[in-house]
Design an enzyme around this catalytic site. Structure first.
Site, PDB file in Angstrom:
ATOM      1  N   ASP A  82       0.905  -1.113   0.193  1.00  0.00           N
ATOM      2  CA  ASP A  82      -0.029   0.133  -0.080  1.00  0.00           C
ATOM      3  C   ASP A  82       0.858   1.195   0.087  1.00  0.00           C
ATOM      4  OD1 ASP A  82      -2.570  -0.630  -0.223  1.00  0.00           O
ATOM      5  OD2 ASP A  82      -2.631  -1.422   1.890  1.00  0.00           O
ATOM      6  N   THR A 195     -27.119  -2.686   2.180  1.00  0.00           N
ATOM      7  CA  THR A 195     -26.454  -1.852   3.096  1.00  0.00           C
ATOM      8  C   THR A 195     -26.408  -2.550   4.615  1.00  0.00           C
ATOM      9  OG1 THR A 195     -28.449  -0.815   3.970  1.00  0.00           O
ATOM     10  CG2 THR A 195     -27.414   0.108   2.267  1.00  0.00           C
ATOM     11  N   CYS A 391      16.449  -6.897 -11.502  1.00  0.00           N
ATOM     12  CA  CYS A 391      17.081  -7.620 -10.474  1.00  0.00           C
ATOM     13  C   CYS A 391      17.422  -8.926 -10.845  1.00  0.00           C
ATOM     14  CB  CYS A 391      16.301  -7.472  -9.101  1.00  0.00           C
ATOM     15  SG  CYS A 391      17.143  -7.733  -7.495  1.00  0.00           S
ATOM     16  N   HIS A 520      15.449  -1.885  -8.898  1.00  0.00           N
ATOM     17  CA  HIS A 520      14.165  -2.094  -8.961  1.00  0.00           C
ATOM     18  C   HIS A 520      13.494  -0.767  -9.442  1.00  0.00           C
ATOM     19  CE1 HIS A 520      13.350  -6.319  -7.737  1.00  0.00           C
ATOM     20  NE2 HIS A 520      14.208  -5.942  -6.699  1.00  0.00           N
ATOM     21  N   GLU A 522      10.785  -0.267 -11.051  1.00  0.00           N
ATOM     22  CA  GLU A 522       9.602  -0.233 -10.962  1.00  0.00           C
ATOM     23  C   GLU A 522       8.851   0.429  -9.807  1.00  0.00           C
ATOM     24  OE1 GLU A 522      11.450  -2.872 -10.298  1.00  0.00           O
ATOM     25  OE2 GLU A 522      10.685  -4.157  -9.025  1.00  0.00           O
TER      26      GLU A 522
HETATM   27  N1  GLN Z   1      17.650 -13.559  -5.413  1.00  0.00           N
HETATM   28  C1  GLN Z   1      18.459 -12.554  -6.139  1.00  0.00           C
HETATM   29  C2  GLN Z   1      19.290 -11.655  -5.234  1.00  0.00           C
HETATM   30  O1  GLN Z   1      19.060 -12.055  -4.036  1.00  0.00           O
HETATM   31  C3  GLN Z   1      17.551 -11.461  -6.636  1.00  0.00           C
HETATM   32  C4  GLN Z   1      16.844 -10.689  -5.871  1.00  0.00           C
HETATM   33  C5  GLN Z   1      15.406  -9.867  -6.434  1.00  0.00           C
HETATM   34  O2  GLN Z   1      15.285 -10.220  -7.410  1.00  0.00           O
HETATM   35  N2  GLN Z   1      15.129  -8.985  -5.758  1.00  0.00           N
HETATM   36  O3  GLN Z   1      20.202 -11.286  -5.304  1.00  0.00           O
END
Ligand code: GLN
Length: 543
Positions: A82, A195, A391, A520, A522
């Protein structure tokens, strides 16, 4: 994303509490975020807090298939998803302390008790646990005009009762508004919304001393006049304070739906503030969504996709959202298919992946589905299909290249195969001891880290910057011993940590789009500011 906006003047905290009735999974987080985005558009500084009534200290040790995505903050919190919505809607950074759990509260009260801080008296749920919950909520308000607090769980649960007591006290001590998000089930046989569950949820809430100012009524079809009237009579909420929230095609249109009902103005009025707010930027974004016509077929090749007969909806939540943001900016509609990678462990991916415009391989842990992901990446590389690796996705792209282009048979990550002849991906030295000592919680390489981008590379062009920062959550990294060999065969390491030791970005210059990052990205994409890497991927599909 802008830095946390903090006004200098010290004023009393103003709280907006959001609690849930009837069902979980109603989208309280989206309601909270949307209220925040309206106030933010009005020029106020706003932050948001999520209370999770579980005993875990954070979400970091939870299985993705159980809890959904673990969201990572700039300051390295592994927290509830969230908070990702808060950041996306508020276009701001939320620190990890804004995710409060039962575990954190009890842990600090018990630590204080052991230090004799309670001077030998009984330590009790009321007032000590409640006070610690209040202290933590108050600490988040510092410097903000408004603090939204979303209490996880549903009224009537045992788990969130302590927090509701804390909220009750805070509503009496500080200027506050409370909102109950509820659900009106639609019964086909009588063709109406019911309701009754809301009436019960409301009386439960009143039992703990919380008297909501607003009801946000979630439903399939939208509330009508008779139901508003019943809620006003039986729940004591004037009709104009019941806010309609039917199912929407895009969550990003909720701020506009609230605006139509003057929800923001009504909340401000409760605080004695008169202010008309204009959601220009949200309207612009919503128009982009509306006008998108062309459809893009996007594959998300994950390992936590299947869930009984259905698919997990929120394991890759931020990735899904980042795709949507970039698509909206490029005037296209994403058709995202989540694909379970284990199906390629033995079968070739051609049949399944043929016809996709691009693919993303997101993060993950452990060996399940890894071979399938590697096979899929090989297919994408060889067939010139745009690919973005995140990642684990980057680690596997490097392994695939080592195996199939650099002739390193059996190349792997030591996470999957401790005895691999080519440990292309290896554990970071400081992580080794942590694992040995079973210290799993909050010990990965976490949070924002800078990277320096190589001139002339694709990623340098996309970011338009020499130095960038992305959030991380991993224990393994590209083994520097192999970088030169991979480079000789054409892989470009286009970004690294400032000391040059950790590889942060890779790309293949000859490919239509083959880019991956150890970070990451994203987590930093928002509807009002799509992320450059996702923009790059979508643009490549449209070329
Ligand atoms: N498992 C991998 C690591 O620990 C990649 C981790 C991930 O994708 N957040 O490096």
């Amino acid at each position: 994303m802008e830095k946390m906006s903090r006004s200098k003047k010290k004023s009393s905290p103003r709280f907006i509490f959001v609690v849930g009735g009837v069902l979980s999974g109603l989208g309280k987080g989206i309601v909270t975020s949307s209220i925040g985005s309206i106030l933010k558009a009005g020029g106020y500084s706003v932050t948001a807090v999520k209370i999770d009534p579980y005993i875990n200290i954070d979400a970091g040790t939870m299985r993705p298939t159980e809890h959904g995505e673990v969201y990572v903050t700039e300051d390295g919190g592994e927290i509830d998803q969230d908070l990702g919505n808060y950041e996306r809607f508020l276009n701001t950074h939320i620190p990890k302390r804004n995710n409060i759990t039962t575990g954190q509260i009890y842990l600090s009260v018990i630590e204080k008790e052991r230090q004799l801080k309670y001077k030998g008296r009984d330590v009790e749920v009321i007032p000590d646990i409640v006070n610690e919950a209040k202290r933590r909520m108050l600490q988040c308000t510092e410097g903000f005009d408004f603090t939204l607090v979303e209490v996880g769980g549903t009224t009537g649960d045992i788990e969130n009762l302590v927090f509701l007591h804390a909220v009750r006290e805070l509503t009496r001590e500080y200027p506050s508004v409370s909102v109950m998000v509820t659900y009106l089930p639609y019964l086909k046989n009588v063709n109406e919304l019911k309701t009754k569950p809301t009436q019960h949820a409301m009386s439960k809430l009143r039992e703990v001393g919380i008297f909501p100012d607003f009801v946000v009524a979630r439903s399939e079809i939208g509330i009508d006049k008779p139901r508003r009237w019943i809620i006003s009579k039986r729940c004591f909420i004037d009709e104009e304070y019941t806010i309609d929230n039917p199912d929407l095609e895009s969550i990003y249109t909720l701020p506009l739906l609230f605006e139509k009902q003057d929800f923001g103005e009504k909340i401000l009025a409760k605080f004695g503030i008169k202010h008309d707010i204009d959601l220009k930027e949200w309207r612009r974004y919503s128009n982009k969504l509306k006008n998108a016509e062309k459809e893009l077929n996007i594959a998300l090749i994950g390992k936590y996709v299947s869930h009984g007969k259905t698919e997990h909806a929120d394991v890759y939540l931020s990735v899904l959202e980042a795709i949507k943001h970039a698509c909206a900016y490029n005037g296209v509609k994403p058709k995202i298919t989540q694909i379970q990678s284990t199906q390629f462990d033995e079968n070739p991916p051609r049949k399944v992946l043929e016809g996709f415009d691009c693919a993303i391989v997101p993060g993950g842990f452990g060996s399940t589905g890894i071979e399938g992901k590697i096979t899929a990446i090989k297919y994408l590389r060889e067939n010139n299909i745009p690919f973005l690796g995140l990642c684990l996705g980057m680690q596997l792209a490097v392994i695939e290249y080592a195996r199939n282009v650099c002739d390193m048979k059996g190349a792997n990550s030591t996470e999957m195969d401790a005895d691999t002849p080519y440990p292309i991906i290896d554990i970071m030295p400081e992580q080794k001891d942590l694992i040995k000592n079973k210290r799993y919680g909050a010990t990965m390489r976490l949070g924002a880290y800078p990277a320096i981008l190589k001139k002339g590379t694709i990623v340098r062009g996309l970011y338009s910057n020499d130095e960038v920062s992305e959030r991380h959550r991993h224990r393994y990294e590209v083994n520097p011993e192999y970088v030169e060999k991979l480079e000789q065969k054409g892989m470009v390491f286009s970004g690294a940590s400032p000391d040059g030791k950790l590889m942060e970005f890779i790309e293949l210059p000859e490919h239509k789009f083959f880019v991956a990052t150890q970070g990451h990205p994203e987590f930093k994409s928002t509807p009002l500011k799509a992320h450059p890497l996702f923009m790059g991927l979508i643009k490549a599909c449209l070329k």
